[in-house]
Design an enzyme around this catalytic site. Structure first.
Site, PDB file in Angstrom:
ATOM      1  N   GLU A   1       2.211 -10.869  -4.812  1.00 33.43           N
ATOM      2  CA  GLU A   1       0.960 -10.493  -5.073  1.00 33.43           C
ATOM      3  C   GLU A   1       0.852  -8.985  -4.741  1.00 33.43           C
ATOM      4  O   GLU A   1       1.588  -8.170  -4.484  1.00 33.43           O
ATOM      5  CB  GLU A   1      -0.305 -11.285  -4.273  1.00 33.43           C
ATOM      6  CG  GLU A   1      -0.053 -10.796  -2.983  1.00 33.43           C
ATOM      7  CD  GLU A   1      -1.027 -11.689  -2.070  1.00 33.43           C
ATOM      8  OE1 GLU A   1      -1.841 -12.776  -2.728  1.00 33.43           O
ATOM      9  OE2 GLU A   1      -1.183 -11.675  -0.798  1.00 33.43           O
TER      10      GLU A   1
ATOM     11  N   ASP B   1      -7.252  -4.943   1.370  1.00 32.91           N
ATOM     12  CA  ASP B   1      -6.742  -4.634  -0.049  1.00 32.91           C
ATOM     13  C   ASP B   1      -7.018  -3.121  -0.498  1.00 32.91           C
ATOM     14  O   ASP B   1      -7.720  -3.002  -1.674  1.00 32.91           O
ATOM     15  CB  ASP B   1      -7.316  -5.742  -0.891  1.00 32.91           C
ATOM     16  CG  ASP B   1      -6.860  -7.075  -0.227  1.00 32.91           C
ATOM     17  OD1 ASP B   1      -5.843  -7.269   0.134  1.00 32.91           O
ATOM     18  OD2 ASP B   1      -7.957  -7.848  -0.306  1.00 32.91           O
TER      19      ASP B   1
HETATM   20  O1  FUB Z   1      -7.780 -10.397   0.111  1.00 33.92           O
HETATM   21  C1  FUB Z   1      -7.575 -11.456  -0.582  1.00 33.92           C
HETATM   22  C2  FUB Z   1      -6.194 -11.561  -1.043  1.00 33.92           C
HETATM   23  O2  FUB Z   1      -5.340 -11.270   0.207  1.00 33.92           O
HETATM   24  C3  FUB Z   1      -5.512 -10.450  -1.835  1.00 33.92           C
HETATM   25  O3  FUB Z   1      -6.300 -10.581  -3.186  1.00 33.92           O
HETATM   26  C4  FUB Z   1      -4.162 -10.502  -1.671  1.00 33.92           C
HETATM   27  O4  FUB Z   1      -3.539  -9.449  -2.415  1.00 33.92           O
HETATM   28  C5  FUB Z   1      -4.151 -10.598  -0.069  1.00 33.92           C
HETATM   29  O5  FUB Z   1      -4.307  -9.528   0.468  1.00 33.92           O
END
Ligand code: FUB
Length: 328
Positions: free
Chosen positions: A226, A19
């Site tokens: 996301e 991320d």
């Molecule tokens: O790293 C945890 C979660 O997985 C992140 O918040 C999302 O964007 C995904 O990458």
């Protein structure tokens, strides 16, 4: 010895990172990633396997220099409101201060967004006592605009709990819209001048196709899942995000920070591992995509590694699609 980061290779291998939110601060590239841990929790759609507990900040003088790991910048135990799961962070600079924005579950296991501050881009960061009032869900990304107004973009489906907030209150049983309905968009809120609270009510961003029709929930190749990120190119706002179940990084463009954004295309083809998450940053005269995959761990979803590659724009401002495994 620290190594030089090569394109499309893990930029560090001594820890797992994911991320990545990349920024140029003080003439260097600073990367704010999640710090993946090999937790002994079965994988599920809620993301319980992502049990991260702290953040490390990485930096590079340039792409010919070794990567520095500045060590622990913030730990869960130092944040009074956090119970677990420190997920994808971002950082911003304003008021002669560096701000680390991060999502984590509060004591009721509801994701909230926190802020921590430092005089140094590498931290350590001092957290606020409580989360940003009115904040929810995950994956904050902050844009400090040319007029110095700052916006935080956030939200994520499934484990990111965005579906649970459609009424404005947390409903643990709420589900997402039907396939034929508009998809849920990411959320944007303008930040207060001190960057510690929302200046405006969070509002949902509309993502539409070239004809102005909303992207539908069933359109999993294009709908928001996301990992929102907003950067500016030639005066336009580029909102990029993960499509989750179809594993693309895609983008949409607007002339306003709050949208509506018009879907334009795909930036990154699927990577090894379930999640895909990125940031886009200009360094000197080139643009770079920072992303992650699970190649180094042999495909373990919660053991990811940050990588980077150059991105290229076409004359009309569209972005050329990247296949992360077609280049060395
Ligand atoms: O790293 C945890 C979660 O997985 C992140 O918040 C999302 O964007 C995904 O990458």
């Amino acid at each position: 010895m620290a190594k030089i980061a090569k394109p499309n290779q893990p930029i560090v291998e001594h820890i797992y990172t994911a991320d990545p939110s990349a920024h140029v601060f003080e003439g260097k590239i600073y990367i704010y990633p999640s710090h993946d841990l090999d937790v002994d929790v079965p994988s599920n759609d809620n993301g319980d396997q992502y049990g991260m507990e702290d953040y490390h900040v990485l930096s590079l003088e340039d792409f010919q220099s070794p990567v520095t790991d500045h060590g622990e910048a913030l730990h869960l135990k130092d944040v009074p409101w956090v119970k677990q799961q420190m997920w994808a962070p971002d950082a911003a600079y304003k008021n002669n201060t560096y701000y680390l924005f991060f999502p984590a579950k509060d004591k009721d296991e509801i994701f909230r967004l926190g802020v921590a501050t430092s005089s140094n881009p590498a931290g350590p960061f001092t957290p606020q006592e409580s989360y940003i009032p009115g904040s929810f869900s995950i994956d904050p990304a902050v844009l400090v605009d040319d007029d110095d107004r700052a916006y935080v973009y956030f939200g994520g489906l499934w484990g990111g709990q965005l579906e649970k907030w459609q009424t404005g209150e947390f409903d643990p049983d709420a589900e997402g819209p039907a396939g034929s309905e508009p998809a849920l968009g990411p959320i944007v809120a303008e930040l207060s001048d001190d960057m510690l609270s929302f200046k405006s009510e969070p509002q949902e961003i509309s993502i539409v196709d070239e004809d102005g029709n909303p992207i539908l929930a069933e359109d999993e190749d294009r709908r928001f899942f996301e990992g929102a990120w907003v950067h500016k190119y030639n005066g336009l706002y580029y909102l990029s995000y993960s499509t989750g179940t179809t594993h693309y990084i895609v983008y949409a463009v607007s002339d306003k920070p709050q949208g509506p954004f018009v879907y334009k295309g795909r930036i990154l083809e699927p990577v090894v591992g379930w999640t895909t998450h990125h940031s886009i940053v200009q360094f000197q005269d080139k643009w770079y995509l920072f992303y992650h995959d699970s190649s180094l761990s042999g495909g373990v979803n919660q053991k990811r590694s940050v990588k980077y590659t150059e991105i290229k724009y076409n004359e009309d401002g569209t972005i050329q699609t990247i296949d992360p495994y077609s280049e060395s």
